[in-house]
Design a protein around this motif. Structure first.
Motif, PDB file in Angstrom:
ATOM      1  N   VAL A 230      -3.836 -14.327  -6.137  1.00 51.86           N
ATOM      2  CA  VAL A 230      -2.680 -14.782  -5.349  1.00 51.86           C
ATOM      3  C   VAL A 230      -2.481 -16.297  -5.382  1.00 51.86           C
ATOM      4  O   VAL A 230      -1.481 -16.794  -4.866  1.00 51.86           O
ATOM      5  N   ARG A 231      -3.403 -17.032  -6.005  1.00 57.03           N
ATOM      6  CA  ARG A 231      -3.397 -18.483  -5.819  1.00 57.03           C
ATOM      7  C   ARG A 231      -2.074 -19.163  -6.204  1.00 57.03           C
ATOM      8  O   ARG A 231      -1.675 -20.137  -5.583  1.00 57.03           O
ATOM      9  N   ASP A 232      -1.354 -18.628  -7.182  1.00 48.08           N
ATOM     10  CA  ASP A 232      -0.103 -19.280  -7.588  1.00 48.08           C
ATOM     11  C   ASP A 232       1.126 -18.450  -7.204  1.00 48.08           C
ATOM     12  O   ASP A 232       2.205 -18.643  -7.751  1.00 48.08           O
ATOM     13  N   LEU A 233       0.949 -17.520  -6.263  1.00 45.63           N
ATOM     14  CA  LEU A 233       2.084 -16.647  -5.914  1.00 45.63           C
ATOM     15  C   LEU A 233       2.688 -17.012  -4.559  1.00 45.63           C
ATOM     16  O   LEU A 233       2.012 -17.551  -3.684  1.00 45.63           O
ATOM     17  N   ASP A 234       3.951 -16.643  -4.414  1.00 46.00           N
ATOM     18  CA  ASP A 234       4.670 -16.880  -3.171  1.00 46.00           C
ATOM     19  C   ASP A 234       4.757 -15.535  -2.436  1.00 46.00           C
ATOM     20  O   ASP A 234       5.284 -14.554  -2.994  1.00 46.00           O
ATOM     21  N   ALA A 235       4.272 -15.508  -1.206  1.00 46.26           N
ATOM     22  CA  ALA A 235       4.256 -14.253  -0.439  1.00 46.26           C
ATOM     23  C   ALA A 235       5.657 -13.648  -0.320  1.00 46.26           C
ATOM     24  O   ALA A 235       5.817 -12.419  -0.282  1.00 46.26           O
ATOM     25  N   ALA A 236       6.671 -14.489  -0.278  1.00 47.08           N
ATOM     26  CA  ALA A 236       8.044 -14.003  -0.076  1.00 47.08           C
ATOM     27  C   ALA A 236       8.517 -13.135  -1.256  1.00 47.08           C
ATOM     28  O   ALA A 236       9.475 -12.371  -1.129  1.00 47.08           O
ATOM     29  N   GLU A 237       7.848 -13.272  -2.407  1.00 47.25           N
ATOM     30  CA  GLU A 237       8.270 -12.506  -3.602  1.00 47.25           C
ATOM     31  C   GLU A 237       7.189 -11.530  -4.063  1.00 47.25           C
ATOM     32  O   GLU A 237       7.234 -11.039  -5.185  1.00 47.25           O
ATOM     33  N   THR A 238       6.198 -11.285  -3.172  1.00 49.96           N
ATOM     34  CA  THR A 238       5.034 -10.500  -3.610  1.00 49.96           C
ATOM     35  C   THR A 238       4.916  -9.176  -2.858  1.00 49.96           C
ATOM     36  O   THR A 238       4.952  -9.151  -1.624  1.00 49.96           O
ATOM     37  N   LEU A 239       4.763  -8.112  -3.624  1.00 46.76           N
ATOM     38  CA  LEU A 239       4.580  -6.769  -3.047  1.00 46.76           C
ATOM     39  C   LEU A 239       3.166  -6.287  -3.349  1.00 46.76           C
ATOM     40  O   LEU A 239       2.703  -6.404  -4.495  1.00 46.76           O
ATOM     41  N   PHE A 240       2.489  -5.756  -2.340  1.00 46.46           N
ATOM     42  CA  PHE A 240       1.165  -5.166  -2.543  1.00 46.46           C
ATOM     43  C   PHE A 240       1.279  -3.644  -2.551  1.00 46.46           C
ATOM     44  O   PHE A 240       1.899  -3.062  -1.659  1.00 46.46           O
ATOM     45  N   ILE A 241       0.665  -3.042  -3.567  1.00 47.97           N
ATOM     46  CA  ILE A 241       0.545  -1.576  -3.580  1.00 47.97           C
ATOM     47  C   ILE A 241      -0.915  -1.282  -3.261  1.00 47.97           C
ATOM     48  O   ILE A 241      -1.806  -1.592  -4.061  1.00 47.97           O
ATOM     49  N   ILE A 242      -1.167  -0.728  -2.082  1.00 43.29           N
ATOM     50  CA  ILE A 242      -2.556  -0.411  -1.720  1.00 43.29           C
ATOM     51  C   ILE A 242      -2.823   1.012  -2.206  1.00 43.29           C
ATOM     52  O   ILE A 242      -2.265   1.981  -1.679  1.00 43.29           O
ATOM     53  N   SER A 243      -3.654   1.109  -3.237  1.00 47.13           N
ATOM     54  CA  SER A 243      -3.894   2.399  -3.893  1.00 47.13           C
ATOM     55  C   SER A 243      -5.290   2.893  -3.580  1.00 47.13           C
ATOM     56  O   SER A 243      -6.281   2.302  -4.023  1.00 47.13           O
ATOM     57  N   SER A 244      -5.373   3.940  -2.819  1.00 46.41           N
ATOM     58  CA  SER A 244      -6.681   4.515  -2.520  1.00 46.41           C
ATOM     59  C   SER A 244      -6.495   5.970  -2.122  1.00 46.41           C
ATOM     60  O   SER A 244      -5.782   6.265  -1.152  1.00 46.41           O
ATOM     61  N   LYS A 245      -7.127   6.833  -2.863  1.00 42.75           N
ATOM     62  CA  LYS A 245      -7.007   8.258  -2.566  1.00 42.75           C
ATOM     63  C   LYS A 245      -7.427   8.524  -1.120  1.00 42.75           C
ATOM     64  O   LYS A 245      -6.745   9.196  -0.368  1.00 42.75           O
ATOM     65  N   THR A 246      -8.566   7.956  -0.735  1.00 45.48           N
ATOM     66  CA  THR A 246      -9.111   8.227   0.598  1.00 45.48           C
ATOM     67  C   THR A 246      -8.616   7.255   1.655  1.00 45.48           C
ATOM     68  O   THR A 246      -8.622   7.545   2.840  1.00 45.48           O
ATOM     69  N   PHE A 247      -8.199   6.074   1.243  1.00 49.49           N
ATOM     70  CA  PHE A 247      -7.823   4.971   2.127  1.00 49.49           C
ATOM     71  C   PHE A 247      -8.979   4.574   3.047  1.00 49.49           C
ATOM     72  O   PHE A 247      -8.774   4.102   4.163  1.00 49.49           O
ATOM     73  N   THR A 248     -10.192   4.768   2.576  1.00 50.13           N
ATOM     74  CA  THR A 248     -11.368   4.358   3.365  1.00 50.13           C
ATOM     75  C   THR A 248     -12.355   3.561   2.503  1.00 50.13           C
ATOM     76  O   THR A 248     -13.381   3.121   3.001  1.00 50.13           O
ATOM     77  N   THR A 249     -12.063   3.398   1.217  1.00 46.73           N
ATOM     78  CA  THR A 249     -13.016   2.733   0.317  1.00 46.73           C
ATOM     79  C   THR A 249     -13.208   1.271   0.730  1.00 46.73           C
ATOM     80  O   THR A 249     -12.233   0.526   0.893  1.00 46.73           O
ATOM     81  N   LEU A 250     -14.483   0.899   0.907  1.00 50.52           N
ATOM     82  CA  LEU A 250     -14.830  -0.420   1.447  1.00 50.52           C
ATOM     83  C   LEU A 250     -14.135  -1.567   0.709  1.00 50.52           C
ATOM     84  O   LEU A 250     -13.501  -2.428   1.334  1.00 50.52           O
ATOM     85  N   GLU A 251     -14.238  -1.570  -0.603  1.00 54.41           N
ATOM     86  CA  GLU A 251     -13.689  -2.683  -1.387  1.00 54.41           C
ATOM     87  C   GLU A 251     -12.173  -2.769  -1.204  1.00 54.41           C
ATOM     88  O   GLU A 251     -11.616  -3.840  -0.954  1.00 54.41           O
ATOM     89  N   THR A 252     -11.519  -1.628  -1.324  1.00 48.05           N
ATOM     90  CA  THR A 252     -10.051  -1.620  -1.263  1.00 48.05           C
ATOM     91  C   THR A 252      -9.566  -1.997   0.126  1.00 48.05           C
ATOM     92  O   THR A 252      -8.617  -2.781   0.267  1.00 48.05           O
ATOM     93  N   MET A 253     -10.218  -1.457   1.152  1.00 46.60           N
ATOM     94  CA  MET A 253      -9.737  -1.763   2.494  1.00 46.60           C
ATOM     95  C   MET A 253      -9.998  -3.234   2.846  1.00 46.60           C
ATOM     96  O   MET A 253      -9.177  -3.884   3.501  1.00 46.60           O
TER      97      MET A 253
END
Ligand code: F6P
Length: 580
Positions: A230-253
């Motif tokens: 993210v260091r050179d990105l502008d939050a106003a133009e940035t979309l996050f896709i949170i991809s996790s089958k379980t939505f509980t994986t430590l790293e992803t969360m």
């Protein structure tokens, strides 16, 4: 973790055409809720296995030079095709007899029945009591595959349609960020199957992507991964896709929470911005809602899709945004064509079956411990990394479906790098080292970036490497070149080193789909022969649980009472002192 779903409705259903039932040595396919119905004949007691053992002893000294010299047609005969994917397997240490016995092994292992069981939606993932239906993700709209009494294909297409609508809105810049600016940067946050497929596919299909957009992938819990993304990105133009089958994986969360904090800070702490800058891909709506993502912006999939088999599900959302819905559907069509080939082609012309059987041949009879995958295509630079999860999380198993410890080798180590770079690095060991390393060379007749003579040079190298590995250079040849006697042994190439060459027309979304499905089904073929469950992954659990125990010990203010072994205790103390 992909937790086991309880319950065992009867997963039945046809719909991809007539399914011919085969006889199986392994009747533990878990048809109804995954119970072992009949004891399998141990692999090493199968007639074909025993014959292969005897056959190996006779063949092990035979050189590929002699096999080719004795059969001028070999290079044309030992080939097979699936659409535009051509497999040359002639440079393997096999004869027609080997092939016959390997095909018998497939039959005696009940491969036909297992393929049918998978396509039918039986719960063949018996330890998690789940069907294994990644093939349903690419079934055409009109097909019918029934799980628990319901045809899942319309659901699959409903999600694809929702992904299509979303991707079009992002790609046309119609979807606006919280301050009204269009989205130009997409960051997929996920790990394992929720990362490796999307990264590999993005890199592989970059040629087809929207070059005005930036795509990044954050997986590692190491904060550097997120910070650099993210260091050179502008939050106003940035979309996050949170991809996790379980939505509980430590790293992803952990990364997802850091992403939310970074994004919201970009909007002066206004939490309402989350709705425009976060979407989720998951099977777990409750956890998605808890995280604060509107479930209207969630793209679902199902427990019958394994993480490492999910790049063509909604987990591929970043791929679809990058290359567009049409290209994504062409990729699905490629997958489906290979599925149909696997399901219907006779085993002796069946690419995944042949690749799978050859892997078993080297792993169990020659004692080969690895397989090198060497794409002569720069866009496939992440393909070996992708294959590592697909192959090793699937077939890195030490007990059979019945829970008995195996007395033969199972999944080999897959590794590789794009050619020609590898030639100037590790190929030395493949050519002249003491280990046998079967290689899969992958190449394309047409390049996406014609540049002078580059492509002919690249292709000359792939053909030359396979030739050099197979035929080598004898001491006589070396001496005839005027090499002094003392140097000659160093310059000898023994040859007799096996390889497959997979040649396709051009790297397209469709051919990528075929290539991935080819390896998926090769893995399935191997797992069937080895009588293991290729679809669970209990081996990743212990480390996760222990890490959860250690985290508070690293973070606690006071000196924690440590009850690990002396090495782990010492490392924890040393780390605590060092971090201050
Ligand atoms: O490493 C174990 C594993 O469960 C993989 O099989 C999976 O692809 C990965 O973790 C990520 O899981 P999830 O998508 O649930 O975050």
């Amino acid at each position: 973790m992909e937790t086991a779903e309880q319950g065992g409705g009867a997963p039945r259903g046809f719909g991809l055409g007539e399914i011919e039932m085969g006889t199986s040595a392994t009747s533990t396919s878990g048809g109804q809720g995954g119970t072992a119905e009949q004891t399998a004949t141990p692999l090493t007691s199968l007639k074909a296995w025993k014959s292969l053992r005897t056959h190996y002893k006779k063949l092990q000294q035979t050189h590929l030079r002699d096999l080719f010299a004795g059969d001028p047609e070999r290079g044309e005969r030992m080939t097979a095709t699936a659409g535009d994917i051509f497999l040359d397997y002639s440079k393997n240490r096999i004869t027609d007899e080997t092939l016959k016995l390997l095909l018998k092994l497939a039959e005696q292992s009940g491969l036909r029945g297992r393929i049918d069981a998978m396509f039918r939606g039986d719960r063949i993932n018996i330890t998690e009591k789940r069907a294994v239906l990644h093939v349903a993700l690419r079934a055409p709209r009109g097909a019918s595959i029934v799980v628990d009494g319901e045809n899942v294909v319309p659901e699959v297409h409903a999600v694809l349609d929702k992904m299509t609508d979303f991707s079009n809105r992002i790609r046309s810049r119609e979807w606006k960020g919280y301050t009204g600016r269009p989205i130009r940067n997409v960051i997929n946050v996920g790990i394992g199957g929720s990362d490796l497929g999307p990264v590999m596919a993005y890199e592989a299909l970059k040629h087809y992507s929207d070059r005005d957009m930036t795509f990044r992938f954050v997986s590692n819990v190491d904060g550097t991964d997120f910070a650099e993304a993210v260091r050179d990105l502008d939050a106003a133009e940035t979309l996050f896709i949170i991809s996790s089958k379980t939505f509980t994986t430590l790293e992803t969360m952990t990364n997802a929470h850091s992403a939310r904090a970074w994004s919201v800070t970009g909007f002066d702490g206004d939490e309402k911005s989350v709705a425009r800058h976060f979407v989720a891909v998951s099977t777990n709506a409750a956890e998605v809602a808890k995280f604060g993502i509107d479930t209207a912006n969630m793209f679902g999939f199902w427990d019958w899709v394994g993480g490492r088999y999910s790049m063509d599900s909604a987990i591929g959302l970043s791929t679809m945004v990058a290359i567009g819905p049409e290209n994504f559907r062409a990729m699905l069509d490629g997958f489906h064509q290979m599925d149909e080939h696997f399901r219907t082609a006779p085993f002796k012309q069946n690419l995944p079956v042949l690749l799978g059987l050859l892997t078993v041949w080297y792993a169990d009879f020659f004692g080969a411990e690895t397989v090198a995958v060497l794409p002569y295509e720069q866009y496939l630079k992440r393909f070996p990394a992708y294959l590592q999860q697909l192959t090793m999380e699937s077939n890195g198993k030490h007990v059979t479906l019945e829970g008995t410890k195996v007395d033969y080798a199972t999944g080999p180590i897959y590794w590789g790098e794009p050619g020609t770079n590898g030639q100037h690095s590790f190929y030395q060991l493949i050519h002249q080292g003491t280990r046998l390393i079967p290689c899969d060379f992958i190449a394309f007749a047409k390049t996406l970036n014609p540049l002078g003579r580059h492509h002919d040079m690249l292709m000359a190298n792939v053909f030359a490497q396979a030739e050099a590995l197979a035929f080598g250079k004898t001491a006589e040849q070396v001496k005839a070149e005027g090499t002094p006697d003392w140097l000659a042994p160093h310059r000898v190439f023994e040859g007799n080193r096996p390889s497959n060459t997979i040649l396709a027309d051009e790297l397209t979304p469709e051919s990528l789909g075929k290539l991935v499905a080819l390896y998926e089904h090769s893995v399935f073929t191997q797992g069937t022969i080895w009588q293991i469950n290729s679809f669970d992954q209990w081996g990743v659990e212990l480390g996760k649980v222990l890490a959860q125990r250690i985290i508070p010990e690293l973070e606690s203010g006071g000196e924690p009472a440590l009850e690990h072994d002396s090495s782990t205790n010492n490392l924890i103390r040393r780390y605590r002192r060092a971090k201050g």
